[in-house]
Design a protein around this motif. Structure first.
Motif, PDB file in Angstrom:
ATOM      1  N   ARG B 216      12.967  -7.954  10.898  1.00  0.00           N
ATOM      2  CA  ARG B 216      14.192  -8.028  10.094  1.00  0.00           C
ATOM      3  C   ARG B 216      13.885  -8.235   8.612  1.00  0.00           C
ATOM      4  NH1 ARG B 216      14.708 -11.320  14.215  1.00  0.00           N
ATOM      5  NH2 ARG B 216      14.333 -13.114  12.874  1.00  0.00           N
ATOM      6  N   ASP B 217      12.622  -8.379   8.255  1.00  0.00           N
ATOM      7  CA  ASP B 217      12.280  -8.603   6.851  1.00  0.00           C
ATOM      8  C   ASP B 217      12.637  -7.357   6.036  1.00  0.00           C
ATOM      9  OD1 ASP B 217      10.399 -10.384   4.922  1.00  0.00           O
ATOM     10  OD2 ASP B 217      10.103  -8.240   4.547  1.00  0.00           O
ATOM     11  N   PRO B 218      13.473  -7.516   4.999  1.00  0.00           N
ATOM     12  CA  PRO B 218      13.921  -6.310   4.289  1.00  0.00           C
ATOM     13  C   PRO B 218      12.778  -5.546   3.609  1.00  0.00           C
ATOM     14  CG  PRO B 218      14.739  -8.323   3.229  1.00  0.00           C
ATOM     15  CD  PRO B 218      14.114  -8.735   4.510  1.00  0.00           C
ATOM     16  N   TYR B 219      11.785  -6.247   3.070  1.00  0.00           N
ATOM     17  CA  TYR B 219      10.688  -5.515   2.425  1.00  0.00           C
ATOM     18  C   TYR B 219       9.856  -4.775   3.468  1.00  0.00           C
ATOM     19  CZ  TYR B 219       6.889  -4.203  -0.626  1.00  0.00           C
ATOM     20  OH  TYR B 219       5.951  -3.482  -1.308  1.00  0.00           O
ATOM     21  N   TYR B 220       9.608  -5.422   4.599  1.00  0.00           N
ATOM     22  CA  TYR B 220       8.860  -4.723   5.648  1.00  0.00           C
ATOM     23  C   TYR B 220       9.614  -3.470   6.101  1.00  0.00           C
ATOM     24  CZ  TYR B 220       6.417  -3.539   9.885  1.00  0.00           C
ATOM     25  OH  TYR B 220       5.719  -2.842  10.838  1.00  0.00           O
ATOM     26  N   GLN B 221      10.923  -3.597   6.259  1.00  0.00           N
ATOM     27  CA  GLN B 221      11.727  -2.433   6.659  1.00  0.00           C
ATOM     28  C   GLN B 221      11.655  -1.324   5.614  1.00  0.00           C
ATOM     29  OE1 GLN B 221      15.665  -3.982   7.288  1.00  0.00           O
ATOM     30  NE2 GLN B 221      15.251  -4.563   9.420  1.00  0.00           N
ATOM     31  N   THR B 222      11.706  -1.729   4.333  1.00  0.00           N
ATOM     32  CA  THR B 222      11.640  -0.740   3.254  1.00  0.00           C
ATOM     33  C   THR B 222      10.317   0.020   3.308  1.00  0.00           C
ATOM     34  OG1 THR B 222      12.954  -2.203   1.883  1.00  0.00           O
ATOM     35  CG2 THR B 222      11.761  -0.453   0.738  1.00  0.00           C
ATOM     36  N   ILE B 223       9.225  -0.708   3.516  1.00  0.00           N
ATOM     37  CA  ILE B 223       7.911  -0.058   3.573  1.00  0.00           C
ATOM     38  C   ILE B 223       7.805   0.830   4.812  1.00  0.00           C
ATOM     39  CG2 ILE B 223       5.427  -0.495   3.879  1.00  0.00           C
ATOM     40  CD1 ILE B 223       6.405  -1.044   1.059  1.00  0.00           C
ATOM     41  N   SER B 224       8.233   0.296   5.936  1.00  0.00           N
ATOM     42  CA  SER B 224       8.090   1.019   7.191  1.00  0.00           C
ATOM     43  C   SER B 224       8.885   2.323   7.176  1.00  0.00           C
ATOM     44  CB  SER B 224       8.551   0.119   8.342  1.00  0.00           C
ATOM     45  OG  SER B 224       8.425   0.767   9.571  1.00  0.00           O
ATOM     46  N   ASP B 225      10.134   2.240   6.724  1.00  0.00           N
ATOM     47  CA  ASP B 225      10.962   3.447   6.661  1.00  0.00           C
ATOM     48  C   ASP B 225      10.525   4.338   5.506  1.00  0.00           C
ATOM     49  OD1 ASP B 225      12.331   2.239   8.693  1.00  0.00           O
ATOM     50  OD2 ASP B 225      14.012   1.597   7.444  1.00  0.00           O
ATOM     51  N   GLY B 226      10.258   3.720   4.377  1.00  0.00           N
ATOM     52  CA  GLY B 226       9.931   4.494   3.180  1.00  0.00           C
ATOM     53  C   GLY B 226       8.620   5.245   3.295  1.00  0.00           C
ATOM     54  N   TRP B 227       7.677   4.670   4.011  1.00  0.00           N
ATOM     55  CA  TRP B 227       6.364   5.316   4.083  1.00  0.00           C
ATOM     56  C   TRP B 227       6.440   6.624   4.855  1.00  0.00           C
ATOM     57  CZ3 TRP B 227       2.400   5.782   1.351  1.00  0.00           C
ATOM     58  CH2 TRP B 227       1.177   6.218   1.864  1.00  0.00           C
ATOM     59  N   SER B 228       7.256   6.668   5.909  1.00  0.00           N
ATOM     60  CA  SER B 228       7.395   7.928   6.644  1.00  0.00           C
ATOM     61  C   SER B 228       7.931   9.017   5.720  1.00  0.00           C
ATOM     62  CB  SER B 228       8.328   7.756   7.852  1.00  0.00           C
ATOM     63  OG  SER B 228       7.735   6.931   8.819  1.00  0.00           O
ATOM     64  N   GLY B 229       8.945   8.690   4.950  1.00  0.00           N
ATOM     65  CA  GLY B 229       9.511   9.661   4.019  1.00  0.00           C
ATOM     66  C   GLY B 229       8.536  10.041   2.920  1.00  0.00           C
ATOM     67  N   ALA B 230       7.831   9.037   2.406  1.00  0.00           N
ATOM     68  CA  ALA B 230       6.877   9.290   1.316  1.00  0.00           C
ATOM     69  C   ALA B 230       5.731  10.175   1.800  1.00  0.00           C
ATOM     70  CB  ALA B 230       6.336   7.960   0.780  1.00  0.00           C
ATOM     71  N   LEU B 231       5.259   9.917   3.027  1.00  0.00           N
ATOM     72  CA  LEU B 231       4.181  10.728   3.587  1.00  0.00           C
ATOM     73  C   LEU B 231       4.635  12.180   3.754  1.00  0.00           C
ATOM     74  CD1 LEU B 231       2.350   9.110   6.620  1.00  0.00           C
ATOM     75  CD2 LEU B 231       1.435   9.722   4.396  1.00  0.00           C
ATOM     76  N   LYS B 232       5.852  12.322   4.231  1.00  0.00           N
ATOM     77  CA  LYS B 232       6.394  13.659   4.475  1.00  0.00           C
ATOM     78  C   LYS B 232       6.468  14.434   3.165  1.00  0.00           C
ATOM     79  CE  LYS B 232       8.523  16.135   7.797  1.00  0.00           C
ATOM     80  NZ  LYS B 232       7.986  17.327   7.165  1.00  0.00           N
ATOM     81  N   GLU B 233       6.924  13.750   2.117  1.00  0.00           N
ATOM     82  CA  GLU B 233       6.986  14.404   0.801  1.00  0.00           C
ATOM     83  C   GLU B 233       5.601  14.760   0.300  1.00  0.00           C
ATOM     84  OE1 GLU B 233       9.173  12.293  -2.285  1.00  0.00           O
ATOM     85  OE2 GLU B 233      10.645  11.714  -0.768  1.00  0.00           O
ATOM     86  N   ALA B 234       4.663  13.819   0.452  1.00  0.00           N
ATOM     87  CA  ALA B 234       3.286  14.071   0.007  1.00  0.00           C
ATOM     88  C   ALA B 234       2.718  15.270   0.754  1.00  0.00           C
ATOM     89  CB  ALA B 234       2.428  12.835   0.253  1.00  0.00           C
ATOM     90  N   PHE B 235       2.991  15.301   2.040  1.00  0.00           N
ATOM     91  CA  PHE B 235       2.498  16.388   2.875  1.00  0.00           C
ATOM     92  C   PHE B 235       3.088  17.725   2.421  1.00  0.00           C
ATOM     93  CE2 PHE B 235       2.989  18.988   6.722  1.00  0.00           C
ATOM     94  CZ  PHE B 235       1.655  19.124   7.067  1.00  0.00           C
ATOM     95  N   ASP B 236       4.398  17.696   2.116  1.00  0.00           N
ATOM     96  CA  ASP B 236       5.059  18.934   1.701  1.00  0.00           C
ATOM     97  C   ASP B 236       4.510  19.452   0.375  1.00  0.00           C
ATOM     98  OD1 ASP B 236       6.613  18.954   3.946  1.00  0.00           O
ATOM     99  OD2 ASP B 236       8.366  18.044   3.001  1.00  0.00           O
ATOM    100  N   ARG B 237       4.007  18.549  -0.459  1.00  0.00           N
ATOM    101  CA  ARG B 237       3.495  19.002  -1.761  1.00  0.00           C
ATOM    102  C   ARG B 237       2.085  19.598  -1.681  1.00  0.00           C
ATOM    103  NH1 ARG B 237       5.963  14.691  -3.795  1.00  0.00           N
ATOM    104  NH2 ARG B 237       4.035  13.525  -3.860  1.00  0.00           N
ATOM    105  N   LEU B 238       1.387  19.379  -0.582  1.00  0.00           N
ATOM    106  CA  LEU B 238       0.080  20.026  -0.435  1.00  0.00           C
ATOM    107  C   LEU B 238       0.297  21.530  -0.280  1.00  0.00           C
ATOM    108  CD1 LEU B 238      -1.857  17.715   2.068  1.00  0.00           C
ATOM    109  CD2 LEU B 238      -2.230  17.933  -0.383  1.00  0.00           C
TER     110      LEU B 238
END
Lengths: 249, 249
Positions: B216-238
Motif C-alpha cells: 500500500r506504500d504510495p511510492y512503491y506503487q508508483t515505482i512498480s506501476d511506473g516502471w512497467s510503463g517506462a520500460l515499455k516506452e524505452a523498449f519502443d524507442r529502440l
C-alpha cells in the motif's frame, strides 16, 4: 548452461537460443541448440534444447534418423498428425535416451537430463508451443502462459514479464528477445553469443526468418548499447524517492 | 528464499531486504532480515541475512548478547576497532552457529547455512561493505565490485548491472533498489513484500533513513506501476528489427 525462449504470438512463433556449452568455465564451446524441420505446405517444427548436450543431441539424432526413413516402422516426425502427437514423440524419444544413461530411469535431476521447447504448425492445426520435460511429459503454452524459457532463465525474465504482449509483431518480439538475451549474457558467463533466431508466421507452413547474431552484428550492438541508455532514461523519469514525503496518487 | 542488496556509494551505503521466509510455498511468513546497531558518533552497522533462519537468528542473538554485556570477556560488536574486525567477528559467530547443527562442520551447501551482508562505518575508518560466507570468511566491496546481492539475486541483477553508478545519490539508489526488488517480486514467489530500507550517509556515524515499504506504500506503487510503463516506452524507442536490413552505425 543455456538460455532458450519460445514465444507464442497472434502472428506466429519466435524462437531464440544461445550457443554456449560448457563443462566448467575452462571448457566452453559453441553449439547450436536450435533444430528446424520443415516440409513447406505441410509442417514447420522448431526444437530448442537445454541440459546435457549428449542427451539432447542423441534425442535429435534419433528423431532425424526416423524422419529420414519414413518407410521404416519407426515413427517419423513428418508423419505425426498433430503438434500434440509430435510433442509426444519428442518426449518419448528424450525419455528413451535418458534411460540409456541413467540406470535408475529418467528423472529431472539426473546429470543426463535435458529439456526441450517444441513449437510449430502442422497443416489443419493451429501453431502450438510445448515445453517437454526429461520424464517425457510436457505442458503447452496457452492463454495464461504464452511463452516458455528453459535454461538460465531468471536474468531475462523480468523484461519478458513486463513487455511481452501476444499482439506484438514478430519483429517486435525479436527485439524483445534480444534485450532479454543481452541482459542474461551481461550477467552470466554460462550463456553466450552467438544467438540463433527463428521466426514462423502463422499459416505459412514454412520456416520464417533465420539469423545468427554475433558480437559484430550491428543490430545486436544497437540493442545492447541502446538498451543501457534507454533503461537509464526510463529510470531517470521515474519520480525521485523523498524520505518522509507523501506521493499523491 | 530471500533477496537482500547492499550498495556502496560515494555518499554512503544503502541496504534493502525483503521479509519473506518460507518452509515450502504453503508455509510462509514475514520476518525482517535486516538488523541495525548504532552508537551515534561512534559506529553504525547494518547486517542483512539470507539462508537458514534459525542459523541467522541464532548468530544475531549471540552477537547481541555479547554486545549487551560488554563487561564480560566475550568479544562485543561495539568494541571492535574496525569494520574488518567486525566482519571477522560476525563470520566467526556464523561459523560457530552452523557448527552446532552441522555435525560435519560448516559448509556452504549445508541445510543450516546462512550468508550475511555487513556494512557500516566505525569512527576513524571509511564506510565498508562485506559479504560473509557460512565458512566464516568474507569478501569486501571495492572499486570493481561495489555492491553485493544475497539470496534470489538473478531477476534483479540486470537493472543493477546497467544502472548502478557509485556517484548516484542515496535517494537515487533507493529508487534503483525498489526497481530491482519489484522485478524480483513480480517473477518469484519466494521473495515478498514488505521491503525494509536502511540508508547511511558517510561520516555521520548514525543510522540514516529507515522505511518499510508494503503493497500500500504510495511510492512503491508508483515505482512498480511506473516502471512497467517506462520500460515499455524505452523498449519502443529502440530501433525496430528489420530482417535482412543493415543498421548503419
Amino acid at each position: 548452461m543455456t538460455y532458450c525462449v519460445g514465444l507464442l504470438l497472434d502472428q506466429g512463433l519466435v524462437f531464440m537460443s544461445d550457443t554456449r556449452t560448457n563443462a566448467g568455465v575452462d571448457n566452453i564451446s559453441t553449439v547450436t541448440k536450435m533444430k528446424v524441420w520443415s516440409r513447406p505446405g505441410d509442417r514447420f517444427l522448431c526444437l530448442l534444447s537445454a541440459g546435457n548436450l549428449a542427451t539432447t543431441q542423441a534425442a535429435i539424432s534419433l528423431l532425424e534418423e526416423r524422419g529420414l526413413h519414413p518407410s521404416q516402422r519407426n515413427p517419423s516426425l513428418f508423419e505425426q498428425p498433430s503438434m500434440f502427437q509430435t510433442a509426444k514423440l519428442v518426449g518419448e524419444t528424450l525419455k528413451e535416451v535418458i534411460s540409456y544413461t541413467t540406470p535408475s530411469g529418467q528423472q529431472a535431476d539426473s546429470r543426463f537430463a535435458g529439456t526441450f521447447l517444441l513449437g510449430g504448425q502442422i497443416k489443419g492445426g493451429a501453431p502450438r508451443l510445448f515445453m517437454i520435460y526429461p520424464e517425457g511429459n510436457f505442458i503447452e503454452a496457452g492463454a495464461d502462459n504464452r511463452f516458455f524459457q528453459i535454461g538460465e532463465h531468471k536474468y531475462g525474465r523480468p523484461i519478458l514479464v513486463r513487455t511481452y504482449d501476444h499482439s506484438m509483431s514478430l519483429e517486435e518480439a525479436v527485439k524483445l528477445l534480444l534485450v532479454s538475451f543481452d541482459s542474461t549474457i551481461k550477467s552470466n558467463l554460462s550463456v553466450g553469443l552467438p544467438i540463433d533466431l527463428q521466426t514462423y508466421r502463422s499459416g505459412t507452413l514454412e520456416a520464417g526468418y533465420h539469423q545468427r547474431f554475433d558480437e559484430r552484428d550491428p543490430y545486436y550492438q544497437t540493442i545492447s548499447d541502446g538498451w543501457s541508455g534507454a533503461l537509464k532514461e526510463a529510470f531517470d523519469r521515474l519520480p525521485p524517492f523523498l524520505p518522509n514525503a507523501q506521493v499523491n496518487g
